[in-house]
Motif scaffolding. Structure first.
Motif, mmCIF file in Angstrom:
data_model
loop_
_atom_site.group_PDB
_atom_site.id
_atom_site.type_symbol
_atom_site.label_atom_id
_atom_site.label_comp_id
_atom_site.label_asym_id
_atom_site.label_seq_id
_atom_site.Cartn_x
_atom_site.Cartn_y
_atom_site.Cartn_z
ATOM 1 N N PHE B 8 0.763 -1.190 0.139
ATOM 2 C CA PHE B 8 0.116 0.002 0.022
ATOM 3 C C PHE B 8 0.878 1.263 -0.030
ATOM 4 O O PHE B 8 0.650 2.285 -0.799
ATOM 5 N N GLY B 9 2.037 1.250 0.826
ATOM 6 C CA GLY B 9 2.774 2.390 0.804
ATOM 7 C C GLY B 9 3.368 2.739 -0.528
ATOM 8 O O GLY B 9 3.215 3.814 -0.979
ATOM 9 N N ILE B 10 3.953 1.732 -1.007
ATOM 10 C CA ILE B 10 4.625 1.728 -2.492
ATOM 11 C C ILE B 10 3.490 2.531 -3.322
ATOM 12 O O ILE B 10 3.665 3.430 -4.210
ATOM 13 N N LEU B 11 2.437 1.836 -3.597
ATOM 14 C CA LEU B 11 1.080 2.345 -4.349
ATOM 15 C C LEU B 11 0.780 3.546 -4.166
ATOM 16 O O LEU B 11 0.611 4.208 -5.071
ATOM 17 N N ALA B 12 0.815 3.984 -2.906
ATOM 18 C CA ALA B 12 0.131 5.154 -2.370
ATOM 19 C C ALA B 12 1.157 6.234 -3.062
ATOM 20 O O ALA B 12 0.749 7.304 -3.448
ATOM 21 N N VAL B 13 2.471 6.158 -2.548
ATOM 22 C CA VAL B 13 3.441 6.680 -3.062
ATOM 23 C C VAL B 13 3.315 7.218 -4.695
ATOM 24 O O VAL B 13 3.591 8.152 -5.268
ATOM 25 N N VAL B 14 3.522 6.050 -5.462
ATOM 26 C CA VAL B 14 3.543 6.215 -6.824
ATOM 27 C C VAL B 14 2.076 6.818 -7.233
ATOM 28 O O VAL B 14 2.158 7.616 -8.244
ATOM 29 N N ALA B 15 1.130 6.685 -6.638
ATOM 30 C CA ALA B 15 -0.254 7.274 -7.061
ATOM 31 C C ALA B 15 -0.199 8.792 -6.799
ATOM 32 O O ALA B 15 -0.756 9.449 -7.604
ATOM 33 N N VAL B 16 0.155 9.174 -5.799
ATOM 34 C CA VAL B 16 0.409 10.812 -5.346
ATOM 35 C C VAL B 16 1.391 11.304 -6.339
ATOM 36 O O VAL B 16 1.125 12.533 -7.170
ATOM 37 N N ALA B 17 2.325 10.638 -6.391
ATOM 38 C CA ALA B 17 3.379 11.184 -7.464
ATOM 39 C C ALA B 17 2.940 11.337 -8.885
ATOM 40 O O ALA B 17 3.184 12.135 -9.499
ATOM 41 N N SER B 18 2.159 10.052 -9.403
ATOM 42 C CA SER B 18 1.619 10.249 -10.689
ATOM 43 C C SER B 18 0.480 11.124 -10.793
ATOM 44 O O SER B 18 0.271 12.032 -11.926
ATOM 45 N N GLY B 19 -0.237 11.548 -9.784
ATOM 46 C CA GLY B 19 -1.170 12.447 -9.765
ATOM 47 C C GLY B 19 -0.772 13.866 -9.616
ATOM 48 O O GLY B 19 -1.205 14.763 -10.625
ATOM 49 N N ILE B 20 0.249 14.003 -9.225
ATOM 50 C CA ILE B 20 0.953 15.595 -9.287
ATOM 51 C C ILE B 20 1.447 15.548 -10.607
ATOM 52 O O ILE B 20 1.244 16.802 -11.201
ATOM 53 N N SER B 21 2.123 14.611 -11.322
ATOM 54 C CA SER B 21 2.789 14.805 -12.341
ATOM 55 C C SER B 21 1.570 14.941 -13.458
ATOM 56 O O SER B 21 1.647 15.576 -14.456
ATOM 57 N N THR B 22 0.305 14.508 -13.193
ATOM 58 C CA THR B 22 -0.836 14.792 -14.079
ATOM 59 C C THR B 22 -1.048 16.036 -14.250
ATOM 60 O O THR B 22 -1.407 16.700 -15.203
ATOM 61 N N VAL B 23 -1.112 16.748 -13.147
ATOM 62 C CA VAL B 23 -1.560 18.120 -13.100
ATOM 63 C C VAL B 23 -0.247 19.217 -13.417
ATOM 64 O O VAL B 23 -0.722 20.076 -14.062
ATOM 65 N N MET B 24 0.925 18.605 -13.061
ATOM 66 C CA MET B 24 2.022 19.510 -13.495
ATOM 67 C C MET B 24 2.547 19.638 -14.816
ATOM 68 O O MET B 24 3.263 20.684 -15.058
ATOM 69 N N SER B 25 2.208 18.346 -15.727
ATOM 70 C CA SER B 25 2.898 18.164 -16.776
ATOM 71 C C SER B 25 2.778 19.384 -17.574
ATOM 72 O O SER B 25 1.274 19.571 -17.831
ATOM 73 N N ARG B 26 3.536 19.976 -18.476
ATOM 74 C CA ARG B 26 3.331 21.120 -19.434
ATOM 75 C C ARG B 26 2.558 20.199 -20.819
ATOM 76 O O ARG B 26 1.846 20.951 -21.551
ATOM 77 N N ASN B 27 3.178 19.284 -21.108
ATOM 78 C CA ASN B 27 2.704 18.337 -22.353
ATOM 79 C C ASN B 27 1.281 17.587 -22.011
ATOM 80 O O ASN B 27 1.211 16.872 -21.198
ATOM 81 N N VAL B 29 -0.163 15.206 -23.519
ATOM 82 C CA VAL B 29 0.059 13.697 -23.647
ATOM 83 C C VAL B 29 0.764 13.240 -22.310
ATOM 84 O O VAL B 29 0.452 11.830 -21.779
ATOM 85 N N ALA B 30 1.869 13.749 -21.932
ATOM 86 C CA ALA B 30 2.463 13.410 -20.580
ATOM 87 C C ALA B 30 1.604 13.501 -19.388
ATOM 88 O O ALA B 30 1.720 12.305 -18.700
ATOM 89 N N SER B 31 0.455 14.301 -19.350
ATOM 90 C CA SER B 31 -0.426 14.304 -18.541
ATOM 91 C C SER B 31 -1.283 12.914 -18.477
ATOM 92 O O SER B 31 -1.718 12.340 -17.550
ATOM 93 N N ALA B 32 -1.603 12.875 -19.714
ATOM 94 C CA ALA B 32 -2.517 11.819 -19.848
ATOM 95 C C ALA B 32 -1.727 10.434 -19.478
ATOM 96 O O ALA B 32 -2.529 9.358 -18.893
ATOM 97 N N MET B 33 -0.399 10.154 -19.952
ATOM 98 C CA MET B 33 0.125 9.165 -19.587
ATOM 99 C C MET B 33 0.438 8.853 -17.805
ATOM 100 O O MET B 33 0.455 7.705 -17.518
ATOM 101 N N SER B 34 0.542 9.935 -17.321
ATOM 102 C CA SER B 34 0.690 10.114 -15.670
ATOM 103 C C SER B 34 -0.663 9.493 -14.991
ATOM 104 O O SER B 34 -0.629 8.827 -14.312
ATOM 105 N N VAL B 70 -9.642 10.381 -23.281
ATOM 106 C CA VAL B 70 -8.875 11.452 -23.144
ATOM 107 C C VAL B 70 -8.082 11.768 -23.980
ATOM 108 O O VAL B 70 -7.757 13.020 -24.676
ATOM 109 N N VAL B 71 -7.292 10.777 -24.525
ATOM 110 C CA VAL B 71 -6.229 11.095 -25.649
ATOM 111 C C VAL B 71 -6.956 11.530 -26.716
ATOM 112 O O VAL B 71 -6.437 12.381 -27.544
ATOM 113 N N PHE B 72 -8.088 10.980 -27.260
ATOM 114 C CA PHE B 72 -8.827 11.354 -28.503
ATOM 115 C C PHE B 72 -9.156 12.676 -28.339
ATOM 116 O O PHE B 72 -8.990 13.809 -29.035
ATOM 117 N N MET B 73 -9.490 13.346 -26.957
ATOM 118 C CA MET B 73 -9.876 14.673 -26.808
ATOM 119 C C MET B 73 -8.799 15.691 -26.757
ATOM 120 O O MET B 73 -8.933 16.531 -27.510
#
Lengths: 124, 168
Positions: B8-27, B29-34, B70-73
């Motif tokens: 759970f700890g590993i998953l939670a850290v990755v989940a939060v990191a990828s969530g932040i990456s989704t919001v912060m990415s300038r690109n 498509v990179a947001s969508a992949m996060s 999302v990617v089609f959008m």
């Protein structure tokens, strides 16, 4: 079922995800390490398009027709998802389950007929 | 510390990191992949909660189908890098910060309030998340909502055709 048994039962899944992740990452880095650093000409760094010369950017607007296909895919995807819990309990649920699923399918089949009659599945 | 907690700890850290990456990415498509990675970690967290069917559906429907949408959008709108469409943030920053502080306060309050047995799964939960148990519940207790879902999906089909088809 103990807590650790559950983890053990998902061990193949965890291993698969880990191997896939490592494999994908290692390919990127190995290409960087093992690949030739010399002769980086413009032609070699160009977008590879099956040997054709790239003519224009791929970042252009796509037709909304793609979106329609994706939307219809999701709807019927969700329909199929609901069939799994029904299918594994098919015998226990008996006639009531069958009738319930037939009603569910009938409503969505009406949607399918609508989509078909409106020609949303053709690419015009 | 049990293996589940570690997972759970590993998953939670990755989940939060990828969530932040989704919001912060300038690109976008990179947001969508996060977001895809985020959906996968959520599926893993569902597994640690004994919700096997939801975990599988999370990957199939969200990481698969919804992400296609999302990617089609992104492709339809041809969203470039975010710099190109940035406008004066101003009031958005204030509202965003205020809402963020409120959320952090609520999460913190919940996390530090001691509720007895909160970290223990209720008895019998080892079987409630399986596909069989879900079928049992769905077709006995929640039969009407299940049928209502088909109506909802029908509305979605008609809506998609009406909105996206040029010549109806």
């Amino acid at each position: 079922m103990g807590e650790n048994n559950i983890v053990v039962s998902y061990l193949p899944l965890i291993v698969m995800v880990a191997v896939g992740f490592v494999f994908g990452l290692s390919n990127v880095f190995l290409a960087e390490i093992l690949g030739s650093r010399r002769n980086k000409t413009n032609v070699k760094l160009d977008t590879y398009e099956c040997g054709m010369e790239p003519v224009k950017t791929a970042r252009e607007r796509f037709s909304v027709k793609f979106y329609l296909v994706a939307m219809l895919f999701i709807v019927f995807d969700i329909e199929i998802v609901f069939m799994y819990p029904w299918a594994v309990k098919f015998r226990e649920l008996g006639e009531i389950g069958l009738v319930a699923m037939l009603l569910f399918m009938a409503l969505l089949f009406a949607g399918f007929v609508y989509v078909y009659k409106k020609g949303a599945l053709t690419w015009d | 510390m049990s293996v589940t907690v570690l997972l759970f700890g590993i998953l939670a850290v990755v989940a939060v990191a990828s969530g932040i990456s989704t919001v912060m990415s300038r690109n976008p498509v990179a947001s969508a992949m996060s977001l895809v990675l985020h959906f996968f970690t959520l599926a893993g967290i569902y597994l640690t909660l004994q919700a096997q069917f939801i975990a599988a559906v999370q990957v199939l429907v969200y990481a698969g189908a919804i992400m296609v949408l999302v990617v089609f959008m992104i492709m339809l709108l041809n969203v470039g890098r975010e710099e190109q469409m940035r406008e004066n943030p101003g009031y958005r920053t204030i509202i965003g910060t205020a809402l963020g502080v409120m959320l952090a306060f609520q999460v913190g309050k919940t996390a530090f309030t001691d509720v007895a047995g909160r970290h223990v799964l209720p008895p019998g939960s080892a079987v409630t998340g399986t596909t069989e148990a879900l079928g049992e519940t769905l077709f006995k207790m929640y039969l009407f909502p299940f049928e209502a879902v088909s109506l909802l999906l029908l509305v979605a089909v008609v809506g998609a055709v009406i909105l996206a088809k040029r010549k109806i």
